[in-house]
Design a protein around this motif. Sequence first.
Motif, PDB file in Angstrom:
ATOM      1  N   SER A  31       2.672   5.370  -2.638  1.00 40.40           N
ATOM      2  CA  SER A  31       2.471   6.105  -2.120  1.00 40.40           C
ATOM      3  C   SER A  31       3.055   7.052  -0.998  1.00 40.40           C
ATOM      4  N   TYR A  48       1.886  14.935  -4.097  1.00 36.49           N
ATOM      5  CA  TYR A  48       2.027  13.219  -4.103  1.00 36.49           C
ATOM      6  C   TYR A  48       3.523  13.301  -4.491  1.00 36.49           C
ATOM      7  N   ALA A  50       3.667   9.090  -6.025  1.00 35.62           N
ATOM      8  CA  ALA A  50       2.939   8.338  -6.345  1.00 35.62           C
ATOM      9  C   ALA A  50       4.151   6.776  -5.784  1.00 35.62           C
ATOM     10  N   ARG A  94       0.300   5.362   1.466  1.00 34.85           N
ATOM     11  CA  ARG A  94      -0.432   4.635   0.854  1.00 34.85           C
ATOM     12  C   ARG A  94       0.234   3.008   0.522  1.00 34.85           C
ATOM     13  N   THR A  96       0.234  -0.416  -2.201  1.00 32.54           N
ATOM     14  CA  THR A  96      -0.651  -0.330  -3.741  1.00 32.54           C
ATOM     15  C   THR A  96      -0.950  -2.166  -3.086  1.00 32.54           C
ATOM     16  N   GLY A  97      -1.905  -2.055  -3.936  1.00 30.71           N
ATOM     17  CA  GLY A  97      -2.026  -3.895  -4.375  1.00 30.71           C
ATOM     18  C   GLY A  97      -3.113  -4.294  -2.995  1.00 30.71           C
ATOM     19  N   GLU A  98      -3.461  -3.143  -2.049  1.00 27.97           N
ATOM     20  CA  GLU A  98      -4.315  -3.480  -1.300  1.00 27.97           C
ATOM     21  C   GLU A  98      -5.477  -1.579  -1.205  1.00 27.97           C
ATOM     22  N   MET A  99      -6.072  -2.561  -0.033  1.00 28.46           N
ATOM     23  CA  MET A  99      -7.092  -1.681   0.448  1.00 28.46           C
ATOM     24  C   MET A  99      -6.533   0.202   0.477  1.00 28.46           C
ATOM     25  N   TYR A 100      -7.443   0.369   0.004  1.00 22.15           N
ATOM     26  CA  TYR A 100      -7.260   2.056  -0.692  1.00 22.15           C
ATOM     27  C   TYR A 100      -6.963   3.029   1.013  1.00 22.15           C
TER      28      TYR A 100
ATOM     29  N   TYR B  96      -8.489  -1.469  -6.089  1.00 26.39           N
ATOM     30  CA  TYR B  96      -6.495  -1.750  -6.075  1.00 26.39           C
ATOM     31  C   TYR B  96      -5.898  -1.399  -7.058  1.00 26.39           C
ATOM     32  N   SER B  97      -5.755  -0.725  -6.950  1.00 27.32           N
ATOM     33  CA  SER B  97      -5.270   0.488  -8.035  1.00 27.32           C
ATOM     34  C   SER B  97      -3.808   0.564  -7.830  1.00 27.32           C
ATOM     35  N   GLY B  98      -3.245   0.616  -9.098  1.00 27.65           N
ATOM     36  CA  GLY B  98      -1.441  -0.190  -8.740  1.00 27.65           C
ATOM     37  C   GLY B  98      -1.297   1.370  -8.791  1.00 27.65           C
ATOM     38  N   GLY B  99      -1.926   2.527  -8.718  1.00 27.40           N
ATOM     39  CA  GLY B  99      -1.115   3.323  -8.166  1.00 27.40           C
ATOM     40  C   GLY B  99      -1.224   4.362  -9.623  1.00 27.40           C
ATOM     41  N   GLY B 100      -0.439   5.838  -9.830  1.00 23.93           N
ATOM     42  CA  GLY B 100      -0.505   6.689 -10.634  1.00 23.93           C
ATOM     43  C   GLY B 100      -1.093   7.568  -9.962  1.00 23.93           C
TER      44      GLY B 100
END
Lengths: 113, 116
Positions: A31, A48, A50, A94, A96-100, B96-100
């Motif tokens: 992202s 943005y 994604a 950013r 994915t699958g990690e802290m935001y 732990y959002s996958g996106g979107g």
Amino acid sequence: NAGVTQTPKFQVLKTGQSMTLQCAQDMNHNSMYWYRQDPGMGLRLIYYSASEGTTDKGEVPNGYNVSRLNKREFSLRLESAAPSQTSVYFCASRGTGEMYEQYFGPGTRLTVT
Amino acid sequence: RKEVEQDPGPFNVPEGATVAFNCTYSNSASQSFFWYRQDCRKEPKLLMSVYSSGNEDGRFTAQLNRASQYISLLIRDSKLSDSATYLCVVNPTWVYSGGGADGLTFGKGTHLIIQP
């Protein structure tokens, strides 16, 4: 690590001129984002992306276009600059699958006269 | 009501003092919360995430109150280098959002000045 890089750091445009702000990240993030920051307004999301190949409008997209060139690069284009687009522009990324956490670039200070 | 509200300050605090500020958010579905720090003419950087149970990182303590929909940041033994703008950030999706679609919403920031 370079993180998120932006070019240029400073730019002065005349009304009606066009330019592209470049952003690149080397963290393999999916992202990416473009924000503008104005005094008293806080950070506002322009566009943005994604993932590679997708882009979406944020809060203040009018007057801007974006291109997600590849996973690393996300550019912001002003086709016909207006004084209201005088601002500081930040790119962020950013994973994915990690802290935001979002990582920000150093910003581009744009003045439109 | 604005999505994320912060007192803009400035908070003028003597060095060594304790300072606290809050941030309120309007979206009750918000799931993740953060404090970012922004120095003058620099980019925002993550200071700390805010967990439901509260968390501490050195001199910094963050708390979350879901019932009243606010988060707080406490800075103990403040240093001159703590002078900055502190941004409250709220996200309605799971950490732990996958996106979107991204819902990160930034407050306008609280300006803190530590005085010698």
